[in-house]
Design an enzyme around this catalytic site. Structure first.
Site, PDB file in Angstrom:
ATOM      1  N   HIS A   1      -6.331   2.323   1.379  1.00 30.31           N
ATOM      2  CA  HIS A   1      -5.454   3.466   1.909  1.00 30.31           C
ATOM      3  C   HIS A   1      -5.972   4.154   3.246  1.00 30.31           C
ATOM      4  O   HIS A   1      -5.445   4.236   4.529  1.00 30.31           O
ATOM      5  CB  HIS A   1      -5.375   4.651   0.987  1.00 30.31           C
ATOM      6  CG  HIS A   1      -4.749   4.293  -0.420  1.00 30.31           C
ATOM      7  ND1 HIS A   1      -3.778   3.483  -0.406  1.00 30.31           N
ATOM      8  CD2 HIS A   1      -5.118   4.561  -1.683  1.00 30.31           C
ATOM      9  CE1 HIS A   1      -3.417   3.189  -1.828  1.00 30.31           C
ATOM     10  NE2 HIS A   1      -4.173   4.001  -2.292  1.00 30.31           N
TER      11      HIS A   1
ATOM     12  N   ASP B   1       0.854  -1.190  -0.068  1.00 28.71           N
ATOM     13  CA  ASP B   1      -0.011  -0.058   0.010  1.00 28.71           C
ATOM     14  C   ASP B   1       0.696   1.185  -0.065  1.00 28.71           C
ATOM     15  O   ASP B   1       1.588   1.852   0.884  1.00 28.71           O
ATOM     16  CB  ASP B   1      -0.798  -0.030   1.276  1.00 28.71           C
ATOM     17  CG  ASP B   1      -1.917   1.033   0.970  1.00 28.71           C
ATOM     18  OD1 ASP B   1      -1.545   2.261   0.595  1.00 28.71           O
ATOM     19  OD2 ASP B   1      -2.899   1.131   1.725  1.00 28.71           O
ATOM     20  N   HIS B   2       0.877   1.941  -1.083  1.00 29.76           N
ATOM     21  CA  HIS B   2       2.039   3.021  -1.121  1.00 29.76           C
ATOM     22  C   HIS B   2       1.806   4.114  -0.217  1.00 29.76           C
ATOM     23  O   HIS B   2       2.845   4.653  -0.166  1.00 29.76           O
ATOM     24  CB  HIS B   2       2.130   3.393  -2.739  1.00 29.76           C
ATOM     25  CG  HIS B   2       1.027   4.505  -3.125  1.00 29.76           C
ATOM     26  ND1 HIS B   2      -0.277   3.808  -3.739  1.00 29.76           N
ATOM     27  CD2 HIS B   2       0.677   5.787  -3.100  1.00 29.76           C
ATOM     28  CE1 HIS B   2      -0.769   4.787  -3.959  1.00 29.76           C
ATOM     29  NE2 HIS B   2      -0.412   6.022  -3.703  1.00 29.76           N
TER      30      HIS B   2
END
Length: 480
Positions: free
Chosen positions: A234, A171-172
């Protein structure tokens, strides 16, 4: 198993993510001397090209997406790159791919930047070619499924060849400095943790707002929607970091143990606690933009906006609402967390004409990384007409506070951690499945009640029902 990989295999190496993020991140790491000298990067995708053609492709991507100040050593970085075309859906090319990786490989890191529907076939091909051994770890780019069932299928397929200690789900957002600083803010400062609970905090807001529309992702987005595109990953990860208990140490197991406890404590959203919307034609930043149905070319019931009132049912957060809001074609691009503290129990200044406002902590994640804490302070003066107080912000603008350090792309840290084997900023399987379980319950409620998303004008903050969602609790969204 702890080892530093000396080969990095990039699936989807000619895709948009590789051009914008992966190749620039790897080049920046190379320029800073953070990649081992013997690390070879093997790119693969369907497109047929030679090593030199792939290097030319990478050079063009770096010229477009990597800041000039970070392009030292581009020529040497390009020398690390080799390429082998593979159709992930067949076994034919995987043996050739294994030859490019090399029999002398002492440790392999694989990054799958492909459609999730290709994950299972790719894993089968890697196993067929002998590329799933005990010194291989794998990184998976989201989305990991479209619901709990499909997520389990993907995870089962990966788990057949890789142990959990070798799976890195990305999950960036977790690679962003301000997100990591949230942990430092809470657990490296005595000031906040004693008041980080329902006794002192009134509510929490998490907003992820985008100004863009479909941006060439029409097919994917219409099948996904805002809830699954943003909230499932996110936003629930941000919520977990805000709400988690102090971990025993800053390592992968301890941090992820505490996050999953939060996700399992999420109360299913009840009727009236969610709002969906879909944008119509309007104007963003002074520019006219079409509505979602016009961009898509057909009518659709997919939500482009969602607001949710969430609850974490545990001792620390009982009674504290977490308001989540995300959408496309909103007035500004911003991701932020608002921690709103309660009012003081009694104001000694009220009789002198002064009003107080509760303290508020604003954690900005993008486009600007900053932390702002609001305090009440007295206005200078003799106060003959009454004492006056004013809200004063204490700002920590991260680029200014650390002007002597390099601002990194989120994927730099994640790729380096993948190569070196640090799972702290990656998502564990039980986290993913806890997230999907909660999201599936929300979607089931929507399907049961029927209806379509409420329209909102592009350039606004979503449908009016989202304002009503918080205002009936005496709360306003931070933009108001």
């Amino acid at each position: 198993m702890s080892f530093t990989a000396d080969r990095l295999l990039l699936f989807g190496a000619t895709g948009d993510l590789a051009q914008r993020m992966l190749l620039p991140s790897l080049c920046a790491l190379h320029s800073d001397g953070l990649l081992a000298p013997d690390l070879t990067i093997v790119g693969t995708a369907r497109t047929e090209m030679s090593d030199d053609e792939f290097r030319d492709f990478a050079r063009e991507a770096l010229e477009e997406y990597l800041p000039v100040a970070r392009r030292d050593g581009v020529a040497e970085f390009l020398d690390r790159l080799v390429y082998e075309a593979v159709d992930a859906t067949t076994l034919d090319g995987y043996k050739r791919l294994a030859e490019r990786v090399g029999e002398d490989c002492d440790g392999l890191a694989i990054f799958l930047s492909t459609a999730p529907k290709l994950f299972e076939a790719t894993i089968e091909g890697l196993a067929h070619a002998g590329l799933t051994g005990p010194r291989t770890r794998i990184g998976l780019e989201k989305p990991l499924g479209t619901d709990l069932g499909s997520s389990c299928e993907i995870n089962d397929a990966v788990a057949r060849e890789f142990g959990e200690d070798r799976i890195f789900r990305i999950d960036h957002y977790l690679g962003k400095e301000t997100v990591q600083n949230l942990l430092a803010l809470r657990f490296a400062n005595l000031l906040f943790e004693p008041v980080w609970n329902s006794t002192y905090i009134d509510h929490v807001q998490i907003t992820v707002a985008e100004t863009v529309g479909l941006e060439g992702r029409a097919g994917f987005y219409d099948e996904t929607g805002a809830l699954r595109d943003m909230v499932q990953n996110h936003m629930l990860q941000l919520l977990a970091l805000v709400a988690m208990e102090p971990p025993t140490s800053f390592d992968a197991t301890a941090v992820r143990d505490e996050k999953v406890k939060v996700l399992r404590a999420l109360r299913p959203a009840s009727e009236g606690e969610t709002v969906t919307g879909q944008y119509r034609a309007g104007a963003v930043a002074g520019k006219a933009v079409p509505g979602y149905d016009e961009e898509l070319g057909e009518d659709s019931a997919t939500e482009t906006f969602v607001a949710i009132k969430a609850h974490v049912d545990n001792w620390r957060w009982k009674g504290v609402p977490f308001y989540l809001r995300t959408g496309k074609r909103l007035p500004e691009r911003v991701t932020e967390i608002i921690v709103q503290f309660r009012c003081i129990p009694h104001s000694i200044f009220e009789a002198r004409g002064a009003t107080t406002r509760p303290n508020r902590l604003v954690i900005g994640i993008q486009p600007e990384e900053n932390i702002q804490f609001s305090l009440m302070a007295k206005l200078p003066g003799l106060d003959r007409e009454g004492l006056r107080l004013r809200e004063v912000p204490l700002d920590v603008t991260m680029p200014d506070a650390f002007s002597d350090t390099v601002r990194r792309i989120a994927y730099e840290r994640l790729l380096l951690d993948l190569v070196e084997g640090d799972q702290t900023l990656f998502v564990r399987r039980d986290e993913v499945e806890a997230q999907w379980e909660w999201i599936d319950a929300v979607r089931a409620q929507w399907q049961a009640r029927g209806g379509t998303p409420r329209p909102y004008t592009a350039g606004s903050w979503g449908p009016s029902a989202a304002i009503a969602l918080v205002e009936r609790d005496g709360v306003s969204w931070h933009d108001e």
